[in-house]
Design an enzyme around this catalytic site. Structure first.
Site, short mmCIF file in Angstrom:
data_model
loop_
_atom_site.label_atom_id
_atom_site.label_comp_id
_atom_site.label_asym_id
_atom_site.label_seq_id
_atom_site.Cartn_x
_atom_site.Cartn_y
_atom_site.Cartn_z
N GLU A 42 5.78 47.68 15.23
CA GLU A 42 4.51 47.68 15.94
C GLU A 42 4.55 48.73 17.03
O GLU A 42 5.61 49.05 17.56
CB GLU A 42 4.14 46.30 16.48
CG GLU A 42 5.03 45.70 17.50
CD GLU A 42 5.96 44.61 16.94
OE1 GLU A 42 6.90 44.26 17.66
OE2 GLU A 42 5.75 44.15 15.80
N TYR A 47 5.09 57.93 12.68
CA TYR A 47 5.27 56.92 11.64
C TYR A 47 4.47 57.28 10.39
O TYR A 47 4.94 57.09 9.26
CB TYR A 47 4.90 55.53 12.16
CG TYR A 47 5.71 55.12 13.38
CD1 TYR A 47 7.08 55.36 13.42
CD2 TYR A 47 5.11 54.54 14.49
CE1 TYR A 47 7.83 55.03 14.54
CE2 TYR A 47 5.85 54.20 15.61
CZ TYR A 47 7.20 54.46 15.64
OH TYR A 47 7.94 54.14 16.75
C1 LIG Z 1 7.12 59.13 19.82
C2 LIG Z 1 8.42 59.90 20.05
C3 LIG Z 1 9.58 58.99 19.67
C4 LIG Z 1 8.43 61.16 19.14
O1 LIG Z 1 9.68 61.80 19.27
P1 LIG Z 1 9.89 63.35 18.91
O2 LIG Z 1 11.34 63.57 18.68
O3 LIG Z 1 9.22 64.19 19.93
O4 LIG Z 1 9.08 63.46 17.53
P2 LIG Z 1 9.35 64.54 16.38
O5 LIG Z 1 9.59 65.89 17.01
O6 LIG Z 1 10.38 64.03 15.45
O7 LIG Z 1 7.92 64.57 15.68
C5 LIG Z 1 7.70 64.14 14.33
C6 LIG Z 1 6.21 64.02 14.11
O8 LIG Z 1 5.67 63.05 15.00
C7 LIG Z 1 4.36 63.49 15.44
N1 LIG Z 1 4.39 63.74 16.88
C8 LIG Z 1 5.46 63.69 17.71
N2 LIG Z 1 5.07 63.92 18.98
C9 LIG Z 1 3.74 64.16 18.95
C10 LIG Z 1 2.77 64.46 19.95
N3 LIG Z 1 3.11 64.57 21.25
N4 LIG Z 1 1.48 64.60 19.57
C11 LIG Z 1 1.13 64.48 18.27
N5 LIG Z 1 2.00 64.21 17.26
C12 LIG Z 1 3.29 64.04 17.60
C13 LIG Z 1 4.05 64.73 14.66
O9 LIG Z 1 3.45 64.34 13.44
C14 LIG Z 1 5.44 65.28 14.39
O10 LIG Z 1 5.48 66.12 13.26
P3 LIG Z 1 5.26 67.71 13.44
O11 LIG Z 1 6.32 68.16 14.39
O12 LIG Z 1 5.42 68.24 12.04
O13 LIG Z 1 3.89 67.88 14.03
C15 LIG Z 1 8.55 60.37 21.52
O14 LIG Z 1 7.36 61.01 21.91
C16 LIG Z 1 8.85 59.27 22.52
O15 LIG Z 1 10.02 58.92 22.75
N6 LIG Z 1 7.79 58.67 23.12
C17 LIG Z 1 7.97 57.63 24.14
C18 LIG Z 1 8.52 56.36 23.54
C19 LIG Z 1 7.64 55.82 22.44
O16 LIG Z 1 6.43 55.83 22.53
N7 LIG Z 1 8.29 55.31 21.37
C20 LIG Z 1 7.61 54.69 20.25
C21 LIG Z 1 7.40 53.27 20.54
S1 LIG Z 1 6.72 52.38 19.15
#
Ligand SMILES: CC(C)(COP(=O)(O)OP(=O)(O)OC[C@H]1O[C@@H](n2cnc3c(N)ncnc32)[C@H](O)[C@@H]1OP(=O)(O)O)[C@@H](O)C(=O)NCCC(=O)NCCS
Length: 146
Positions: free
Chosen positions: A106, A118
């Site tokens: 979730e 996701y």
């Molecule tokens: C969500 C989170 C885990 C993503 O981590 P990340 O390592 O930056 O993500 P990735 O680089 O692997 O990105 C993979 C895909 O996710 C999506 N994505 C990641 N960050 C994004 C952003 N800021 N805006 C839009 N899409 C995003 C994109 O589809 C991306 O693919 P692309 O690079 O081909 O566009 C990170 O932003 C985070 O830690 N957020 C705070 C904690 C959180 O919200 N965790 C999830 C709780 S359910």
């Protein structure tokens, strides 16, 4: 370079820091430590080779052939480098090896970056649970990878 490792006594404090930095109601160090020895849990982290910092985490809690994905977070300075994508791909692969067929999680409805992550991994949103989260109050989007 980055290493994907199991969460253990050496890096669990780094995971607790990620929880504190990234969530208003993140897991405590004590709760995370319990998952190290939990036979139904599989937690992975990414470590930066340069400074040995724990920069990403994600975990699975397994129940029969279903697993809940938990504690997904990446350190702010390391985002948008596909770390979450790689870590979750590995976690799902490891889960499948131990018999998991369906993965669920979730996420806050308004958390667009996580929802996009996701969806890129193939998860489908199958429902919304209103007011699931507090601090601040928000609905949860329920995702499944079947
Ligand atoms: C969500 C989170 C885990 C993503 O981590 P990340 O390592 O930056 O993500 P990735 O680089 O692997 O990105 C993979 C895909 O996710 C999506 N994505 C990641 N960050 C994004 C952003 N800021 N805006 C839009 N899409 C995003 C994109 O589809 C991306 O693919 P692309 O690079 O081909 O566009 C990170 O932003 C985070 O830690 N957020 C705070 C904690 C959180 O919200 N965790 C999830 C709780 S359910």
């Amino acid at each position: 370079m980055y290493q994907i490792k199991r969460m253990d006594e050496d890096n669990v404090e780094g995971v607790a820091l990620l929880e504190k930095d990234n969530f208003t109601d993140g897991w405590s160090l004590e709760s995370l430590k319990e998952e190290i020895d939990n036979p139904d849990a599989l937690y992975l982290v990414i470590e930066d080779d340069e400074n040995k910092k724990t920069v990403a985490s994600a975990g699975l809690i397994v129940s029969f052939d279903t697993a809940d994905i938990m504690n997904v977070s990446v350190s702010k300075d390391y985002r948008r480098q596909s770390l979450a994508y790689k870590l979750l791909t590995k976690l799902i692969e490891e889960g499948r090896k131990i018999g998991v067929r369906e993965f669920t999680l979730e996420v806050r409805e308004g958390n667009a970056p996580a929802r996009a992550l996701y969806e890129k991994l193939g998860f489908k949103c199958e429902g919304i649970r209103p007011d699931f989260y507090s601090n601040p109050k928000e609905g949860a989007a329920i995702y499944w990878l079947r």
